[in-house]
Scaffold this motif. Sequence first.
Motif, PDB file in Angstrom:
ATOM      1  N   CYS A   3     -11.486   0.895  -8.185  1.00 37.53           N
ATOM      2  CA  CYS A   3     -11.292   0.160  -6.930  1.00 37.53           C
ATOM      3  C   CYS A   3     -11.961  -1.214  -6.966  1.00 37.53           C
ATOM      4  CB  CYS A   3     -11.763   1.006  -5.752  1.00 37.53           C
ATOM      5  SG  CYS A   3     -10.744   2.501  -5.532  1.00 37.53           S
ATOM      6  N   ALA A   4     -13.072  -1.321  -7.681  1.00 34.23           N
ATOM      7  CA  ALA A   4     -13.696  -2.635  -7.866  1.00 34.23           C
ATOM      8  C   ALA A   4     -12.772  -3.550  -8.667  1.00 34.23           C
ATOM      9  CB  ALA A   4     -15.047  -2.500  -8.556  1.00 34.23           C
ATOM     10  N   GLY A  17      -9.254  -6.865   0.492  1.00 28.81           N
ATOM     11  CA  GLY A  17      -9.942  -5.866   1.311  1.00 28.81           C
ATOM     12  C   GLY A  17      -9.071  -4.644   1.582  1.00 28.81           C
ATOM     13  N   PRO A  18      -7.872  -4.854   2.132  1.00 25.85           N
ATOM     14  CA  PRO A  18      -7.005  -3.701   2.356  1.00 25.85           C
ATOM     15  C   PRO A  18      -6.632  -2.962   1.070  1.00 25.85           C
ATOM     16  CG  PRO A  18      -6.272  -5.539   3.700  1.00 25.85           C
ATOM     17  CD  PRO A  18      -7.354  -6.064   2.788  1.00 25.85           C
ATOM     18  N   LEU A  19      -6.430  -3.682  -0.025  1.00 27.44           N
ATOM     19  CA  LEU A  19      -6.081  -3.013  -1.283  1.00 27.44           C
ATOM     20  C   LEU A  19      -7.247  -2.192  -1.817  1.00 27.44           C
ATOM     21  CD1 LEU A  19      -3.937  -5.696  -3.144  1.00 27.44           C
ATOM     22  CD2 LEU A  19      -3.160  -3.597  -2.015  1.00 27.44           C
ATOM     23  N   MET A  61      -9.626   3.299  -2.390  1.00 28.18           N
ATOM     24  CA  MET A  61     -10.646   4.305  -2.095  1.00 28.18           C
ATOM     25  C   MET A  61     -10.029   5.528  -1.424  1.00 28.18           C
ATOM     26  SD  MET A  61     -13.556   3.228  -3.319  1.00 28.18           S
ATOM     27  CE  MET A  61     -14.881   4.030  -2.428  1.00 28.18           C
ATOM     28  N   VAL A  62      -9.105   5.305  -0.494  1.00 23.48           N
ATOM     29  CA  VAL A  62      -8.418   6.418   0.173  1.00 23.48           C
ATOM     30  C   VAL A  62      -7.606   7.213  -0.841  1.00 23.48           C
ATOM     31  CG1 VAL A  62      -6.567   7.019   1.802  1.00 23.48           C
ATOM     32  CG2 VAL A  62      -8.330   5.365   2.467  1.00 23.48           C
ATOM     33  N   GLU A  63      -6.835   6.507  -1.651  1.00 20.57           N
ATOM     34  CA  GLU A  63      -5.970   7.172  -2.626  1.00 20.57           C
ATOM     35  C   GLU A  63      -6.774   8.016  -3.615  1.00 20.57           C
ATOM     36  OE1 GLU A  63      -2.880   6.043  -6.229  1.00 20.57           O
ATOM     37  OE2 GLU A  63      -3.436   4.499  -4.793  1.00 20.57           O
ATOM     38  N   LYS A  64      -7.798   7.424  -4.194  1.00 21.31           N
ATOM     39  CA  LYS A  64      -8.600   8.138  -5.195  1.00 21.31           C
ATOM     40  C   LYS A  64      -9.330   9.330  -4.572  1.00 21.31           C
ATOM     41  CE  LYS A  64      -7.856   5.251  -8.618  1.00 21.31           C
ATOM     42  NZ  LYS A  64      -7.157   5.643  -9.818  1.00 21.31           N
ATOM     43  N   THR A  65      -9.876   9.147  -3.372  1.00 18.12           N
ATOM     44  CA  THR A  65     -10.635  10.223  -2.737  1.00 18.12           C
ATOM     45  C   THR A  65      -9.713  11.351  -2.283  1.00 18.12           C
ATOM     46  OG1 THR A  65     -12.298   8.607  -2.074  1.00 18.12           O
ATOM     47  CG2 THR A  65     -12.363  10.745  -0.952  1.00 18.12           C
TER      48      THR A  65
END
Length: 163
Positions: A125-126, A139-141, A146-150
């Motif tokens: 994500c970084a 920012g949104p990406l 983070m949402v996708e990976k989690t």
Amino acid sequence: MSHSQKIKTGLSGLSIIAGAVAWISPVQAQENVPTPKAMAEFRVCLAKAKPGTECGQPVYDACQAAHDQPDTTLSITECTMTTHKAWDIILNERYRAVIAASPPNLKLKLQKAQRAWIVSRDADCAAVYEAYIDGTIRGPLYAGCMVEKTSERVRWLKDMGEE
């Protein structure tokens, strides 16, 4: 320039970069937590969810509804990170449940895997954030990553716990 001067210059540059990243990082934009109602809807959705169901929408929508500037880049980032927080809550609950139900050798492997996954998620994500550093979409990406990976990890842990 001597080697020690290069190191000092490099460290100064790194601290400036680190300060700038910390200042604009979407993770620190706002420490929103999901509302209890949105979290309850999220849990109900997860309990009934078929593969591909997007359960984070109630959390995101509640955040946008409460935001003083909805549908802006800032609110999209903040509300997506609030959705990430909801997924992270579930992730931690599932992780603790899987660990508690696992024999000692599996516990150790799961702990090692979880630590490695966190490092990988954060690095991925970084990299997304860095790839779009010149645009407000970063920012949104980043938050979406983070949402996708989690959410993927929550599903993986769910599968681990069902064996």
